[in-house]
Design a protein around this motif. Structure first.
Motif, PDB file in Angstrom:
ATOM      1  N   HIS A   1      -5.666   3.408   5.410  1.00 36.30           N
ATOM      2  CA  HIS A   1      -4.371   2.737   5.251  1.00 36.30           C
ATOM      3  C   HIS A   1      -3.546   2.813   6.532  1.00 36.30           C
ATOM      4  CE1 HIS A   1      -4.991   1.909   1.040  1.00 36.30           C
ATOM      5  NE2 HIS A   1      -5.287   3.171   0.810  1.00 36.30           N
TER       6      HIS A   1
ATOM      7  N   GLY B   1       2.565  -5.349  -4.662  1.00 36.04           N
ATOM      8  CA  GLY B   1       2.005  -4.788  -3.442  1.00 36.04           C
ATOM      9  C   GLY B   1       2.943  -3.786  -2.802  1.00 36.04           C
ATOM     10  N   ARG B   2       2.459  -3.169  -1.729  1.00 38.59           N
ATOM     11  CA  ARG B   2       3.267  -2.229  -0.950  1.00 38.59           C
ATOM     12  C   ARG B   2       3.822  -2.971   0.248  1.00 38.59           C
ATOM     13  NH1 ARG B   2       2.247   1.352   3.360  1.00 38.59           N
ATOM     14  NH2 ARG B   2       3.640   3.154   3.379  1.00 38.59           N
TER      15      ARG B   2
ATOM     16  N   ASP C   1      -7.866   0.596  -2.083  1.00 44.13           N
ATOM     17  CA  ASP C   1      -7.463   1.554  -3.125  1.00 44.13           C
ATOM     18  C   ASP C   1      -8.432   1.526  -4.302  1.00 44.13           C
ATOM     19  OD1 ASP C   1      -5.268   2.735  -1.938  1.00 44.13           O
ATOM     20  OD2 ASP C   1      -3.842   1.263  -2.711  1.00 44.13           O
TER      21      ASP C   1
ATOM     22  N   GLU D   1       7.321  -0.257  -3.035  1.00 43.29           N
ATOM     23  CA  GLU D   1       6.098  -0.733  -3.684  1.00 43.29           C
ATOM     24  C   GLU D   1       6.427  -1.361  -5.025  1.00 43.29           C
ATOM     25  OE1 GLU D   1       1.536   0.794  -4.611  1.00 43.29           O
ATOM     26  OE2 GLU D   1       3.002   2.117  -3.660  1.00 43.29           O
TER      27      GLU D   1
ATOM     28  N   VAL E   1      -4.635  -2.962 -10.185  1.00 40.49           N
ATOM     29  CA  VAL E   1      -5.663  -2.755  -9.164  1.00 40.49           C
ATOM     30  C   VAL E   1      -6.822  -3.706  -9.439  1.00 40.49           C
ATOM     31  CG1 VAL E   1      -7.271  -1.115  -8.155  1.00 40.49           C
ATOM     32  CG2 VAL E   1      -5.003  -0.354  -8.863  1.00 40.49           C
TER      33      VAL E   1
ATOM     34  N   ASP F   1      -5.536  -3.750   1.566  1.00 40.06           N
ATOM     35  CA  ASP F   1      -4.924  -2.486   1.158  1.00 40.06           C
ATOM     36  C   ASP F   1      -5.230  -2.189  -0.314  1.00 40.06           C
ATOM     37  OD1 ASP F   1      -2.815  -0.372   2.042  1.00 40.06           O
ATOM     38  OD2 ASP F   1      -2.049  -1.085   0.122  1.00 40.06           O
ATOM     39  N   ARG F   2      -5.088  -3.202  -1.164  1.00 41.81           N
ATOM     40  CA  ARG F   2      -5.320  -2.989  -2.598  1.00 41.81           C
ATOM     41  C   ARG F   2      -6.814  -2.880  -2.931  1.00 41.81           C
ATOM     42  NH1 ARG F   2      -2.050  -7.284  -5.863  1.00 41.81           N
ATOM     43  NH2 ARG F   2      -1.735  -8.479  -3.962  1.00 41.81           N
TER      44      ARG F   2
ATOM     45  N   ASP G   1      -2.582  -7.329   2.906  1.00 42.05           N
ATOM     46  CA  ASP G   1      -2.141  -6.792   1.613  1.00 42.05           C
ATOM     47  C   ASP G   1      -3.325  -6.681   0.653  1.00 42.05           C
ATOM     48  OD1 ASP G   1       0.010  -6.214  -0.488  1.00 42.05           O
ATOM     49  OD2 ASP G   1      -0.955  -7.981  -1.335  1.00 42.05           O
TER      50      ASP G   1
END
Length: 477
Positions: free
Chosen positions: A318, A148-149, A284, A179, A184, A280-281, A277
């Protein structure tokens, strides 16, 4: 801009300072009582020695009033090594705080803002020291990395005066993040009709690549859709229809109610951090598939970002996820004091239908018209989110299912005509009786959702999110 030095990232020398808060510590409060008591007893007993003790205690009482309130002028810089770690690696962090002012800081206590998703494996992000003008102190520690970021939170500096009676709190921020590459996730969207052609398979017959049905030939049907083999075999003229593919319109929704701030233990991130988290993914992955993506969050605050698909909108998605108050990582006071293994804290509860078909809310008797501490009630927040959902919008609800209301919220969205997919990080623990009970209750809530036709992803945070989501891929189609 960050610069590189020996494989690590060095952040700007000066971080952004947030407004400081000043408070009294009450350190010398008891001395005044001692002084008054000694003087009273000395007068009544005619004991000069007690009068002398009272005078000395009175001098100590006055001492904090003579010291100046500190005004720390601090800067921060942070080094991270490596900046692109692999899963399971350790990241070394060096955070340096410098005294840029002209006055010495007699008592400075620092707590570095470690990323919410990561735990410290070696060293400590805390220190206490004194700093002369121009002096600096460096905190060194290591973080155990997961995919993750990861963004560092503001660093907290507590500065006390020489007497320790006044404490000034100041937050320092420096743009620090790194990151860890992760697969993904494949988002298991629900099949439904829409207005935009894209990669989501629907139940409608029409143009596409996946076979749907054979229909009687209608004048004007394309020649490439005629089933010539059937015509040669039976003489019947038919056309083939395929599942129509559409762009999905998806709102990623995070349950950030106080009841959701739960963690398996004190060293692990809480469920809201895991949900942010995951959002966020998932965002994406949806943007990469050219879907129209929106963002929502509810709890202490509400956030609604309508679905769009352009690159600028992805940046806004984001940014809102990282900065909007609805996604605060610090737990509310009710969550801090609640038992980790037990039931939900005394947070606001959403239930059933209210007037005019709206969400009704009931609390513990402490909520006014604007909810606890003036916040908007959760029922009102959900009504606002629902008002932004289009006829073909579906919701990916990320919730730890720590209470029955989370399950009811998902069912209310579904019964209102919005297709819902639930992604649930598992933060229950089985070490105690309360933890085992919480795990059984959560498993029951997952079963209730699935029995209601709502796909639910049971995600253990030690498991890759992508692998967890593939377990129900296609189940909602």
């Amino acid at each position: 801009m960050a610069s590189t030095d020996g494989g690590g990232t060095v952040e700007p020398a000066s971080g952004t300072r947030r407004p400081s808060s000043v408070r009294r510590t009450g350190r010398w409060r008891g001395i005044a009582a001692v002084a008054l008591l000694a003087v009273a007893v000395g007068v009544l007993a005619k004991r000069p020695s007690l009068l002398l003790v009272g005078a000395l205690a009175g001098a100590y009482t006055a001492y904090p009033r003579l010291t100046a309130i500190p005004d720390p002028d601090l800067s921060i810089r942070r080094e991270i090594d490596p900046v692109s770690p692999a899963d399971g690696d350790r990241v070394s962090v060096r955070t340096t705080i410098a005294n840029e002012g002209d006055a010495a800081l007699a008592d400075l206590r620092i707590v570095d803002g470690t990323p919410a998703m990561l735990s410290v494996s070696d060293g400590s992000p805390r220190c206490a020291t004194a700093l002369l003008p121009g002096g600096e102190v460096t905190i060194r520690y290591e973080l155990r990395v997961r995919p993750g970021r990861h963004v560092f939170q503001p660093t907290t500096a507590l500065c006390r005066d020489a007497s320790g009676s006044v404490e000034v709190e100041r937050s320092l921020t420096a743009a620090s993040s790194f990151e860890c590459a992760a697969e993904v996730p494949i988002v298991p969207l629900r099949a439904q009709s829409g207005h935009y052609p894209g990669p989501l398979v629907t139940d409608d017959g029409g143009e596409g690549i996946e076979f749907h049905s054979v229909e009687k030939y209608q004048r004007g049907d394309p020649a490439n859709r005629i089933d010539w083999r059937r015509y040669a075999r039976t003489g019947e003229l038919t056309s083939m229809a395929f599942h129509t593919e559409r762009l999905a319109e998806v709102v990623v929704c995070v349950d950030a109610r106080p009841a959701s701030y739960r963690a398996a233990d004190a060293t692990e991130p809480h469920a809201v951090a895991l949900a942010i988290d995951a959002a966020d993914r998932i965002g994406d992955a949806l943007f990469d598939a050219n879907h129209r993506v929106g963002l929502a969050g509810f709890g202490r605050h509400v956030c609604v970002l309508p679905p769009r698909s352009c690159r600028d909108h992805a940046v806004r998605f984001h940014h809102r996820l990282a900065t909007d108050p609805a996604f605060r990582l610090d737990p509310p006071e009710t969550a801090r004091t609640a038992e980790r293994e037990g039931g939900a804290p005394p947070s606001r509860i959403v239930t059933g239908d209210g007037p005019n078909g709206d969400w009704a809310a009931r609390g513990d008797g402490t909520d006014g018209p604007d909810g606890p501490d003036g916040a908007v009630p959760v029922g009102t927040q959900l009504s606002r989110i629902r008002a932004e959902l289009g006829a073909n919008t579906q919701v990916v609800l990320i919730t730890p299912l720590c209470d029955d209301e989370a399950s009811r919220i998902a069912q209310r969205f579904e019964s209102g005509g919005t297709a819902v997919t639930v992604v649930s990080p598992d933060v229950t623990a089985a070490e105690t009786a309360g933890g085992r009970l919480a795990k059984l209750e959560r498993a029951h809530r997952l079963s209730v959702l699935r029995n209601a036709g709502i796909p639910a992803v049971d995600w253990t945070p030690t498991q890759p999110l992508g692998a967890a989501m593939t377990t129900i891929e296609g189940r909602g189609r």
